[in-house]
Design an enzyme around this catalytic site. Structure first.
Site, PDB file in Angstrom:
ATOM      1  N   ASP A  38       0.812  -1.212   0.000  1.00  0.00           N
ATOM      2  CA  ASP A  38       0.000   0.000   0.000  1.00  0.00           C
ATOM      3  C   ASP A  38       0.850   1.268   0.000  1.00  0.00           C
ATOM      4  O   ASP A  38       2.081   1.214   0.154  1.00  0.00           O
ATOM      5  CB  ASP A  38      -0.964  -0.006   1.197  1.00  0.00           C
ATOM      6  N   HIS A  51      -7.240  -4.159  10.300  1.00  0.00           N
ATOM      7  CA  HIS A  51      -7.042  -3.992   8.855  1.00  0.00           C
ATOM      8  C   HIS A  51      -5.815  -4.748   8.357  1.00  0.00           C
ATOM      9  O   HIS A  51      -4.836  -4.924   9.068  1.00  0.00           O
ATOM     10  CB  HIS A  51      -7.039  -2.513   8.430  1.00  0.00           C
ATOM     11  N   GLU A  60      -9.730  -1.639   5.326  1.00  0.00           N
ATOM     12  CA  GLU A  60     -10.362  -1.344   6.610  1.00  0.00           C
ATOM     13  C   GLU A  60     -11.601  -2.226   6.820  1.00  0.00           C
ATOM     14  O   GLU A  60     -12.226  -2.660   5.854  1.00  0.00           O
ATOM     15  CB  GLU A  60     -10.781   0.136   6.646  1.00  0.00           C
TER      16      GLU A  60
HETATM   17  C1  GLP Z   1      -0.336   0.438   8.507  1.00  0.00           C
HETATM   18  C2  GLP Z   1      -0.061  -0.440   7.288  1.00  0.00           C
HETATM   19  C3  GLP Z   1      -0.365  -1.879   7.580  1.00  0.00           C
HETATM   20  C4  GLP Z   1       0.277  -2.294   8.884  1.00  0.00           C
HETATM   21  C5  GLP Z   1      -0.293  -1.470   9.996  1.00  0.00           C
HETATM   22  C6  GLP Z   1       0.194  -1.863  11.373  1.00  0.00           C
HETATM   23  O1  GLP Z   1      -1.658   0.802   8.636  1.00  0.00           O
HETATM   24  N1  GLP Z   1      -0.812  -0.009   6.161  1.00  0.00           N
HETATM   25  O2  GLP Z   1       0.085  -2.688   6.499  1.00  0.00           O
HETATM   26  O3  GLP Z   1       0.072  -3.656   9.114  1.00  0.00           O
HETATM   27  O4  GLP Z   1       0.083  -0.128   9.735  1.00  0.00           O
HETATM   28  O5  GLP Z   1       1.374  -1.224  11.647  1.00  0.00           O
HETATM   29  P1  GLP Z   1       2.301  -1.460  12.909  1.00  0.00           P
HETATM   30  O6  GLP Z   1       3.090  -2.664  12.607  1.00  0.00           O
HETATM   31  O7  GLP Z   1       3.121  -0.221  13.000  1.00  0.00           O
HETATM   32  O8  GLP Z   1       1.412  -1.633  14.092  1.00  0.00           O
END
Ligand code: GLP
Length: 244
Positions: free
Chosen positions: A67, A136, A141
Protein backbone atom coordinates in the site's frame (compact mmCIF):
# COMPACT_ATOMS: atom_id res chain seq x y z
CA UNK A 1 -2.73 -21.58 9.92
CA UNK A 2 0.69 -22.23 11.29
CA UNK A 3 1.39 -20.26 14.46
CA UNK A 4 4.89 -19.64 15.81
CA UNK A 5 5.26 -18.28 19.33
CA UNK A 6 8.59 -16.60 20.14
CA UNK A 7 10.17 -15.42 23.38
CA UNK A 8 10.93 -11.91 22.19
CA UNK A 9 10.44 -9.46 19.34
CA UNK A 10 14.02 -10.24 18.25
CA UNK A 11 13.37 -13.97 17.93
CA UNK A 12 10.05 -13.22 16.21
CA UNK A 13 11.96 -11.19 13.61
CA UNK A 14 14.63 -13.88 13.25
CA UNK A 15 11.93 -16.53 12.70
CA UNK A 16 10.38 -14.36 9.98
CA UNK A 17 13.80 -13.75 8.42
CA UNK A 18 14.46 -17.53 8.41
CA UNK A 19 11.34 -18.12 6.33
CA UNK A 20 12.25 -15.38 3.85
CA UNK A 21 15.89 -16.44 3.68
CA UNK A 22 14.90 -20.00 2.77
CA UNK A 23 12.72 -18.73 -0.08
CA UNK A 24 15.40 -16.37 -1.41
CA UNK A 25 18.10 -19.07 -1.28
CA UNK A 26 15.87 -21.62 -3.02
CA UNK A 27 14.55 -19.19 -5.62
CA UNK A 28 16.96 -16.25 -6.01
CA UNK A 29 14.70 -14.51 -8.56
CA UNK A 30 11.54 -14.73 -6.46
CA UNK A 31 9.02 -11.96 -5.96
CA UNK A 32 8.35 -10.96 -2.35
CA UNK A 33 5.28 -9.05 -1.22
CA UNK A 34 6.32 -6.59 1.46
CA UNK A 35 4.60 -4.57 4.17
CA UNK A 36 5.29 -1.40 6.12
CA UNK A 37 4.51 -0.52 9.74
CA UNK A 38 6.63 -1.02 12.85
CA UNK A 39 6.01 -4.77 13.04
CA UNK A 40 8.32 -5.97 10.22
CA UNK A 41 11.10 -3.41 10.88
CA UNK A 42 13.19 -5.81 12.98
CA UNK A 43 12.83 -8.56 10.40
CA UNK A 44 14.01 -6.20 7.65
CA UNK A 45 17.00 -5.25 9.83
CA UNK A 46 17.84 -8.92 10.28
CA UNK A 47 17.56 -9.60 6.54
CA UNK A 48 19.89 -6.66 5.88
CA UNK A 49 22.39 -8.12 8.37
CA UNK A 50 22.22 -11.52 6.69
CA UNK A 51 22.77 -9.84 3.31
CA UNK A 52 25.77 -7.91 4.63
CA UNK A 53 27.37 -10.60 6.77
CA UNK A 54 26.15 -13.91 5.40
CA UNK A 55 25.85 -13.33 1.68
CA UNK A 56 22.07 -13.51 1.45
CA UNK A 57 21.67 -12.34 -2.13
CA UNK A 58 18.78 -10.09 -3.18
CA UNK A 59 20.27 -9.07 -6.53
CA UNK A 60 17.64 -10.96 -8.54
CA UNK A 61 14.71 -10.53 -6.12
CA UNK A 62 11.75 -8.34 -7.06
CA UNK A 63 9.21 -6.91 -4.62
CA UNK A 64 5.76 -5.43 -4.57
CA UNK A 65 4.38 -3.53 -1.58
CA UNK A 66 0.93 -3.65 -0.07
CA UNK A 67 0.00 0.00 0.00
CA UNK A 68 0.85 3.70 -0.10
CA UNK A 69 -0.64 6.86 1.37
CA UNK A 70 -2.44 9.15 -1.06
CA UNK A 71 -0.93 12.63 -1.09
CA UNK A 72 2.64 11.83 -0.06
CA UNK A 73 5.46 12.09 -2.57
CA UNK A 74 7.88 9.14 -2.57
CA UNK A 75 10.47 11.48 -1.06
CA UNK A 76 8.22 12.29 1.94
CA UNK A 77 9.67 10.70 5.08
CA UNK A 78 6.37 9.05 5.94
CA UNK A 79 5.63 7.70 2.48
CA UNK A 80 5.82 3.95 2.25
CA UNK A 81 8.33 4.19 -0.62
CA UNK A 82 10.62 6.15 1.69
CA UNK A 83 9.97 3.62 4.48
CA UNK A 84 10.96 0.69 2.29
CA UNK A 85 14.09 2.40 1.00
CA UNK A 86 15.28 3.46 4.44
CA UNK A 87 14.31 0.28 6.32
CA UNK A 88 15.32 -2.31 3.76
CA UNK A 89 16.20 -1.53 0.15
CA UNK A 90 19.08 0.86 0.97
CA UNK A 91 20.65 -1.89 3.09
CA UNK A 92 20.48 -4.90 0.76
CA UNK A 93 21.84 -5.58 -2.72
CA UNK A 94 18.46 -5.36 -4.43
CA UNK A 95 18.02 -3.56 -7.74
CA UNK A 96 15.56 -0.81 -6.80
CA UNK A 97 14.21 -0.87 -10.35
CA UNK A 98 12.73 -4.25 -9.36
CA UNK A 99 10.91 -2.88 -6.31
CA UNK A 100 7.40 -1.56 -6.65
CA UNK A 101 5.50 0.67 -4.24
CA UNK A 102 2.28 2.12 -5.68
CA UNK A 103 2.28 5.85 -6.36
CA UNK A 104 0.25 8.01 -4.00
CA UNK A 105 0.33 11.25 -5.97
CA UNK A 106 -0.81 12.30 -9.44
CA UNK A 107 -3.64 10.52 -11.22
CA UNK A 108 -4.87 8.07 -8.58
CA UNK A 109 -7.09 6.08 -10.97
CA UNK A 110 -4.11 5.59 -13.29
CA UNK A 111 -1.95 4.63 -10.30
CA UNK A 112 -4.49 2.04 -9.22
CA UNK A 113 -4.66 0.62 -12.76
CA UNK A 114 -0.86 0.38 -12.82
CA UNK A 115 -0.80 -1.18 -9.34
CA UNK A 116 -3.36 -3.83 -10.39
CA UNK A 117 -1.38 -4.73 -13.48
CA UNK A 118 1.90 -4.98 -11.55
CA UNK A 119 0.26 -7.31 -9.02
CA UNK A 120 -1.30 -9.40 -11.80
CA UNK A 121 2.14 -9.90 -13.35
CA UNK A 122 3.86 -10.66 -10.02
CA UNK A 123 4.08 -14.23 -8.90
CA UNK A 124 4.35 -13.46 -5.22
CA UNK A 125 6.12 -16.25 -3.37
CA UNK A 126 5.41 -14.86 0.07
CA UNK A 127 3.43 -11.86 1.26
CA UNK A 128 4.53 -10.19 4.49
CA UNK A 129 1.67 -8.80 6.56
CA UNK A 130 1.13 -6.76 9.68
CA UNK A 131 -2.22 -5.99 11.20
CA UNK A 132 -3.82 -2.71 12.17
CA UNK A 133 -5.24 -2.28 15.66
CA UNK A 134 -8.70 -2.34 14.05
CA UNK A 135 -7.85 -5.56 12.22
CA UNK A 136 -7.04 -3.99 8.85
CA UNK A 137 -4.82 -5.86 6.41
CA UNK A 138 -2.64 -3.60 4.27
CA UNK A 139 -5.11 -0.68 4.28
CA UNK A 140 -8.24 -2.81 3.84
CA UNK A 141 -10.36 -1.34 6.61
CA UNK A 142 -13.18 -3.23 8.37
CA UNK A 143 -16.58 -2.73 6.76
CA UNK A 144 -19.65 -4.51 5.43
CA UNK A 145 -17.62 -5.84 2.50
CA UNK A 146 -14.05 -5.97 1.26
CA UNK A 147 -12.48 -5.45 -2.17
CA UNK A 148 -10.78 -8.12 -4.24
CA UNK A 149 -8.35 -5.82 -6.05
CA UNK A 150 -6.30 -2.68 -5.53
CA UNK A 151 -8.39 0.39 -4.76
CA UNK A 152 -8.55 3.70 -2.94
CA UNK A 153 -9.42 3.33 0.74
CA UNK A 154 -10.68 5.93 3.20
CA UNK A 155 -8.74 5.41 6.40
CA UNK A 156 -10.65 4.83 9.63
CA UNK A 157 -10.28 7.41 12.39
CA UNK A 158 -8.60 4.74 14.55
CA UNK A 159 -6.03 4.08 11.80
CA UNK A 160 -5.32 7.80 11.47
CA UNK A 161 -4.86 8.01 15.25
CA UNK A 162 -2.60 4.93 15.32
CA UNK A 163 -0.43 6.27 12.50
CA UNK A 164 -0.33 9.83 13.90
CA UNK A 165 2.67 8.78 16.00
CA UNK A 166 4.83 9.08 12.88
CA UNK A 167 3.69 12.62 12.02
CA UNK A 168 4.29 15.94 13.79
CA UNK A 169 0.56 16.60 13.87
CA UNK A 170 -2.51 14.34 13.51
CA UNK A 171 -3.80 16.69 10.79
CA UNK A 172 -0.81 15.74 8.64
CA UNK A 173 -1.80 12.06 8.50
CA UNK A 174 -3.24 11.27 5.05
CA UNK A 175 -6.94 10.39 5.01
CA UNK A 176 -6.73 8.10 2.00
CA UNK A 177 -4.48 5.36 0.71
CA UNK A 178 -4.15 3.00 -2.22
CA UNK A 179 -4.04 -0.59 -1.12
CA UNK A 180 -3.78 -4.06 -2.52
CA UNK A 181 -7.15 -5.81 -2.29
CA UNK A 182 -7.85 -8.87 -0.19
CA UNK A 183 -8.13 -11.14 -3.24
CA UNK A 184 -4.73 -10.01 -4.51
CA UNK A 185 -3.19 -10.61 -1.09
CA UNK A 186 -4.65 -14.11 -1.06
CA UNK A 187 -3.06 -14.87 -4.46
CA UNK A 188 0.40 -15.01 -2.84
CA UNK A 189 1.68 -18.55 -2.45
CA UNK A 190 2.37 -17.97 1.25
CA UNK A 191 1.32 -15.40 3.82
CA UNK A 192 3.53 -14.39 6.74
CA UNK A 193 2.15 -12.18 9.46
CA UNK A 194 4.37 -10.51 12.03
CA UNK A 195 1.83 -9.93 14.76
CA UNK A 196 3.31 -7.31 17.03
CA UNK A 197 2.34 -4.21 18.99
CA UNK A 198 0.63 -3.40 22.25
CA UNK A 199 -2.73 -2.54 20.67
CA UNK A 200 -3.19 -5.78 18.78
CA UNK A 201 -4.95 -7.97 21.36
CA UNK A 202 -8.42 -7.71 19.84
CA UNK A 203 -7.23 -8.50 16.30
CA UNK A 204 -4.99 -11.29 17.64
CA UNK A 205 -7.89 -12.77 19.59
CA UNK A 206 -10.17 -12.82 16.53
CA UNK A 207 -7.41 -14.26 14.40
CA UNK A 208 -6.16 -16.96 16.75
CA UNK A 209 -8.82 -17.61 19.35
CA UNK A 210 -11.98 -17.66 17.27
CA UNK A 211 -13.26 -19.45 14.21
CA UNK A 212 -14.67 -16.24 12.74
CA UNK A 213 -13.80 -15.07 9.24
CA UNK A 214 -15.27 -11.61 9.10
CA UNK A 215 -15.04 -8.36 7.14
CA UNK A 216 -15.27 -6.68 10.56
CA UNK A 217 -11.66 -7.85 11.07
CA UNK A 218 -10.01 -8.24 7.64
CA UNK A 219 -7.02 -10.05 9.19
CA UNK A 220 -9.31 -13.05 9.82
CA UNK A 221 -9.47 -13.58 6.04
CA UNK A 222 -5.97 -15.00 6.41
CA UNK A 223 -7.60 -18.15 7.78
CA UNK A 224 -8.82 -18.91 4.26
CA UNK A 225 -5.29 -19.17 2.88
CA UNK A 226 -3.82 -22.65 2.52
CA UNK A 227 -0.30 -21.62 3.60
CA UNK A 228 -0.44 -18.85 6.18
CA UNK A 229 1.94 -18.37 9.10
CA UNK A 230 1.49 -16.03 12.05
CA UNK A 231 4.44 -15.21 14.28
CA UNK A 232 3.79 -13.60 17.64
CA UNK A 233 5.52 -13.17 20.97
CA UNK A 234 4.76 -15.27 24.03
CA UNK A 235 3.74 -12.08 25.78
CA UNK A 236 0.94 -11.43 23.27
CA UNK A 237 0.03 -15.12 23.15
CA UNK A 238 -0.34 -15.13 26.96
CA UNK A 239 -2.44 -11.95 26.89
CA UNK A 240 -5.00 -13.52 24.56
CA UNK A 241 -4.79 -16.95 26.19
CA UNK A 242 -3.31 -18.66 23.11
CA UNK A 243 -1.55 -21.94 23.80
CA UNK A 244 0.58 -23.62 21.16
C1 GLP B 1 -0.34 0.44 8.51
C2 GLP B 1 -0.06 -0.44 7.29
C3 GLP B 1 -0.37 -1.88 7.58
C4 GLP B 1 0.28 -2.29 8.88
C5 GLP B 1 -0.29 -1.47 10.00
C6 GLP B 1 0.19 -1.86 11.37
O1 GLP B 1 -1.66 0.80 8.64
N1 GLP B 1 -0.81 -0.01 6.16
O2 GLP B 1 0.09 -2.69 6.50
O3 GLP B 1 0.07 -3.66 9.11
O4 GLP B 1 0.08 -0.13 9.73
O5 GLP B 1 1.37 -1.22 11.65
P1 GLP B 1 2.30 -1.46 12.91
O6 GLP B 1 3.09 -2.66 12.61
O7 GLP B 1 3.12 -0.22 13.00
O8 GLP B 1 1.41 -1.63 14.09
Amino acid sequence: MKVIVCDSYESQCAAGADIIEKIVREKPDCCLGLATGSSPVGMYKELARRCREEGLDFSKVSTVNLDEYIGLEPTHEQSYRYFMDSNLFDHINIDKANTYVAKGTGDIDANIAEFRSVIAKSDVELQVLGVGADGHLAFNEPGPSLYWSAHKETLDESTISANARFFADRDEVPRYAVTMGIGEIMMAKRLLMILSGSNKEEAARLLLMSDDVTCACPATLMKLHHDATVILTKELADKIGYKA
